[in-house]
Design an enzyme around this catalytic site. Sequence first.
Site, short mmCIF file in Angstrom:
data_model
loop_
_atom_site.label_atom_id
_atom_site.label_comp_id
_atom_site.label_asym_id
_atom_site.label_seq_id
_atom_site.Cartn_x
_atom_site.Cartn_y
_atom_site.Cartn_z
N GLY A 197 54.53 31.14 -72.65
CA GLY A 197 55.14 30.07 -73.43
C GLY A 197 55.61 28.93 -72.56
O GLY A 197 54.95 28.56 -71.57
N SER A 198 56.77 28.39 -72.88
CA SER A 198 57.23 27.16 -72.22
C SER A 198 57.60 27.33 -70.75
O SER A 198 57.78 26.33 -70.05
CB SER A 198 58.43 26.59 -72.98
OG SER A 198 58.05 26.21 -74.29
N THR A 199 57.73 28.58 -70.27
CA THR A 199 57.99 28.75 -68.84
C THR A 199 56.79 28.29 -68.00
O THR A 199 56.91 28.14 -66.79
CB THR A 199 58.31 30.22 -68.51
OG1 THR A 199 57.25 31.05 -68.97
CG2 THR A 199 59.61 30.66 -69.15
#
Length: 597
Positions: free
Chosen positions: A318-320
């Site tokens: 995801g956004s990591t």
Amino acid sequence: MIRALASRRTSRSSAGSRGGADRVSYSANPLLVVRLPGWRSRMLLLLLFVGFVALVIRVSYLQGGVGTTFLQRQGEVRYARTLDVPGTRGKVLDRNGVVLAASVPARAIWAIPDDVEATPEQLSQLARLLQMPLPELKRKLADDDRKFTFLRRQVDLDVAKKVQALKLAGIHQSPEFKRHYPEGPAVAHVTGFTSVEDRGQEGVELSWESVLAARTGSRRVIKDRLGNVVEEDWLLAPADGNDVRLSIDSRIQFIAFSALKDALDAHKAKAGAVIVLDAGTGEILALASLPSFDPNARGSWSKEAVRNRVITDTFEPGSTMKPFSVAAAIEAGKVTPQHTVQTAPGRLTIGGRTIGDAHVHGLLTVSEVVAKSSNVGTAKIALDLPAETLWDLYTKVGFGQAPRVAIGAVAGRLRPASAWRPIEQATIAYGYGVSVSLLQLARAYTVFARDGDIVPLSLLKLDAPPPSIPVLRPATAAAMRDMLEMAVGSGGTAPKARIDGYRVAGKTGTARKLRNGRYVSEYVASFAGFAPASKPRLVIAVMIDEPAAGQVYGGQVAAPVFAEVAARSLRSLQVPPDTAPAVLAAGSRAESRQGAL
């Protein structure tokens, strides 16, 4: 009188006549008349002679020194034996010398079924001591085809003494070792465990089997008729295994394990994992995974509990993943931290597929794209780059490659750039369509915590930092630190990751899970970051699988775990508080570095 005498003579004469007739009849018996052939008697004598000669030869063979080996062997069975003498397996220690795994003396209880003599009450007592069902014990002892059977292995010494006190014929004991894990479930996924044969099966016990394993020795003993040893001779001396000192800090390990357990209970999550790295050396200071198991309670584990989720489970980050996409663009000179990106109306259609943001942000700087975690902004930045540029940075930080930590780490999934369609390039840029392990994610974030270089991870304590590999320019890494610090600020997605006295930098991740080719309403919440931001000492990554108590976002679920682990670990390591300017000033620092990019 004359007549009487005559009468007597007549009767005697008559009797004599009958006796003579009987003698004649007896001598005429056909069985006595038949004569046996002479060869039969000669054959009988010959057989007797041959048997006698065979006995003489056998006696001469045994007594004359030719076949004495057999007799000696049979005699030695009764007074001489060769005994196996086990060596001690090496200990597993943490970086400070705390014992994580050690071998303690134990006993193997075994039996010769034919020799066992015990009353029903004694068998019941034995079954209770060995913690086994009475029918199973009786089945083992009733097996007439077996001359030897183990009843129970690795029995504690106090229990073995109670068994010996029963004085049961046919029940014997032999010395062996039992592996003991003082830290129990908190460090189980690191140490792993051994089999009853004292061979490594999982974790460090398996990976460093050649170092830890002991060599079994043997000695020959001679006993008198009372069973006392009167003479002994070593055939092979046992050799103890070598100790292994890990990079794990048992204090930080316990901190990570307890914080993770509290989070799983609070959010009713399926599973979770935490890893803590030393930013300077790449040493793994903690590696916690739940569900866990007690390596001391053999036989009570499930497959789910034994699995080390830090190194074996992969998930879409995801956004990591966004900071790496932005870093690639900065490194390529396509954008700067203050470059603006239009994210309105919060949606972007690519090749008939539409991606969107959770909130409409409008015009954002590149720094704000990271801080506010805009999918649209990240996709636009990534689509302005060749796919190979993104792929090259992803692989340099370790995605798609198995970390070399010797405990079975997986490689994850990163398709070749040549196979990416535009929509895939956009989704991979913000963490979908790629899978990573938590170990890979933590190592990748060390490139931001350091000056753009990266070091290999180590589960062993190092005497000196290993050589590093440059990935980003130092100025790019510094700019990314500022952006990640903004993400933890009040305007970012992870204010719950902040800790008192220290500056923190990091990024949240929330990804839906893919099942049977479709995304479902089950989530993996994550957070990766480092502290203190001014001079990073620890890199920490957290993953919570399927939180089910209402909150699912990384900033809500994983960020607080990071904060607790970071705060307690930094104090445990006596890292001084970070007194640099507050997080909100990070934007101005990024501006001052713009000219250097």
